[in-house]
Design a protein around this motif. Structure first.
Motif, PDB file in Angstrom:
ATOM      1  N   LEU A 291      22.322  15.279   7.848  1.00  0.00           N
ATOM      2  CA  LEU A 291      21.635  14.110   8.373  1.00  0.00           C
ATOM      3  C   LEU A 291      20.568  13.651   7.387  1.00  0.00           C
ATOM      4  O   LEU A 291      19.727  14.433   6.962  1.00  0.00           O
ATOM      5  N   ALA A 292      20.636  12.373   7.000  1.00  0.00           N
ATOM      6  CA  ALA A 292      19.622  11.822   6.106  1.00  0.00           C
ATOM      7  C   ALA A 292      18.240  12.023   6.713  1.00  0.00           C
ATOM      8  O   ALA A 292      18.054  11.933   7.931  1.00  0.00           O
ATOM      9  N   PHE A 293      17.269  12.289   5.879  1.00  0.00           N
ATOM     10  CA  PHE A 293      15.931  12.634   6.342  1.00  0.00           C
ATOM     11  C   PHE A 293      15.361  11.579   7.283  1.00  0.00           C
ATOM     12  O   PHE A 293      14.860  11.897   8.371  1.00  0.00           O
ATOM     13  N   ASP A 294      15.424  10.326   6.904  1.00  0.00           N
ATOM     14  CA  ASP A 294      14.850   9.277   7.748  1.00  0.00           C
ATOM     15  C   ASP A 294      15.589   9.154   9.078  1.00  0.00           C
ATOM     16  O   ASP A 294      14.972   8.866  10.114  1.00  0.00           O
TER      17      ASP A 294
ATOM     18  N   GLU B  36      13.874   9.555  12.820  1.00  0.00           N
ATOM     19  CA  GLU B  36      13.982   8.485  13.812  1.00  0.00           C
ATOM     20  C   GLU B  36      14.837   8.863  15.018  1.00  0.00           C
ATOM     21  O   GLU B  36      14.814   8.165  16.034  1.00  0.00           O
ATOM     22  N   TYR B  37      15.563   9.950  14.946  1.00  0.00           N
ATOM     23  CA  TYR B  37      16.466  10.339  16.026  1.00  0.00           C
ATOM     24  C   TYR B  37      15.684  10.611  17.317  1.00  0.00           C
ATOM     25  O   TYR B  37      14.647  11.276  17.294  1.00  0.00           O
ATOM     26  N   LYS B  38      16.207  10.096  18.428  1.00  0.00           N
ATOM     27  CA  LYS B  38      15.570  10.294  19.730  1.00  0.00           C
ATOM     28  C   LYS B  38      16.196  11.506  20.422  1.00  0.00           C
ATOM     29  O   LYS B  38      17.351  11.473  20.829  1.00  0.00           O
ATOM     30  N   PRO B  39      15.462  12.605  20.567  1.00  0.00           N
ATOM     31  CA  PRO B  39      16.011  13.843  21.130  1.00  0.00           C
ATOM     32  C   PRO B  39      16.456  13.686  22.578  1.00  0.00           C
ATOM     33  O   PRO B  39      15.873  12.921  23.347  1.00  0.00           O
TER      34      PRO B  39
END
Length: 236
Positions: A50-53, A57-60
Motif C-alpha cells: 500500500l502506497a504510504f499516502d 488516508e485509509y479509513k479503518p
C-alpha cells in the motif's frame, strides 16, 4: 535502535516496513491471527503493498489496521526527501511502525537477486536515521524460528490480542490471500519458479549460501555490506 514500546492502548494504524525480501509479506499475512484487526491485503492495494499516502488516508473499519509499505517507503528504500516527508507524517499521525530486518546475505540472493546490495545497505542504515519512529524491530530469523515469541512482543507493544497463534500459520489465513497477488503473478508470468503458495514456516532455509553475497556485491560495496552485517549481529 531504541524503540517506543508499550505506548498504545487504543485503536491504531500500524505500518510494516523493511527492505524487500526481508519477510514483510510473511508478517503481514501472519497478522490475520489478531482479533479486531483489519489486514490491508486486498484488491486495490497491489495485492499486499500500500502506497504510504494511501495508508495514511485509509479509513479503518476495525480498532487496528495493519498495512505493508509500497516503494518508495521509509526504512525500505535508498534515502530521498520523500522518506523525510514520510518520517514527519508518521510522527504527526502517531503511526505504529514494525521494521522487519533480515540477514542481508539472504536478502540479496532471494528471488533471483531481486534486491540489490545498495538497497539493503541503505535500508539498514535508516534504522539509526529514523530510530525514533520504530516501535518494534522484528528479525525474520526469529519470526520463523520463534513465531509465538514475536507475536507476544507485538501484542505487548501495540495492545493487539491474538485469536490464533503465529505457530498455526498458515492455517488461519484465508486461501484467497495466496490466490490473488498482482506482483507475484506478474513475476510468475516471466518464468519465475518461486513457490509463493500456502506453506508452513521453514526455519531450515536460512543462510544456505553464506559467502555467495560477494558474487553480487561490487568491490566497493562488500566492505560496507559487511559493516552493516556486523552492526546487525549477523557477522562476527
Amino acid at each position: 535502535p531504541p524503540t517506543r514500546r508499550g505506548r498504545y492502548e487504543m485503536s491504531k494504524k500500524i505500518f510494516i516496513t523493511g527492505c524487500a525480501k526481508s519477510g514483510t509479506t510473511l508478517l503481514l499475512r501472519m497478522c490475520y491471527a489478531f482479533e479486531n484487526t483489519e489486514v490491508l491485503y486486498q484488491k486495490g492495494f497491489d495485492g499486499h503493498e500500500l502506497a504510504f499516502d494511501d495508508f495514511i488516508e485509509y479509513k479503518p473499519e476495525k480498532p487496528f489496521t495493519i498495512g505493508k509499505r509500497h516503494p518508495p517507503a521509509i526504512l525500505s528504500n535508498i534515502a530521498s526527501p520523500e522518506l523525510d516527508r514520510q518520517h514527519d507524517i508518521i510522527r504527526k499521525e502517531d503511526i505504529g511502525i514494525i521494521n522487519v530486518v533480515r540477514d542481508g546475505r539472504d536478502v540479496v540472493l532471494s528471488d533471483g537477486n531481486y534486491v540489490k546490495p545498495r538497497r539493503w545497505i541503505e535500508s539498514a542504515k535508516q534504522r539509526d536515521t529514523y530510530s525514533d519512529i520504530i516501535d518494534i524491530e522484528v528479525r525474520y530469523e526469529e519470526l520463523i524460528k520463534k513465531p509465538d515469541q514475536v507475536q507476544a512482543q507485538l501484542c505487548e507493544v501495540f495492545g493487539l490480542k491474538a485469536a490464533h497463534s503465529f505457530e498455526e500459520y498458515p492455517d488461519y489465513v484465508p486461501d484467497w490471500v495466496y490466490e490473488w497477488n498482482v506482483s507475484v503473478l506478474a513475476r510468475a508470468g516471466k518464468g519465475n519458479k518461486t513457490n509463493y503458495g500456502k506453506r508452513k514456516l521453514s526455519p531450515e532455509g536460512i543462510l544456505r549460501r553464506p559467502h555467495a553475497y560477494k558474487d553480487v556485491c561490487s568491490v566497493n560495496e562488500i566492505e560496507e555490506f559487511e559493516t552493516m552485517l556486523r552492526e546487525l549481529g549477523y557477522l562476527g
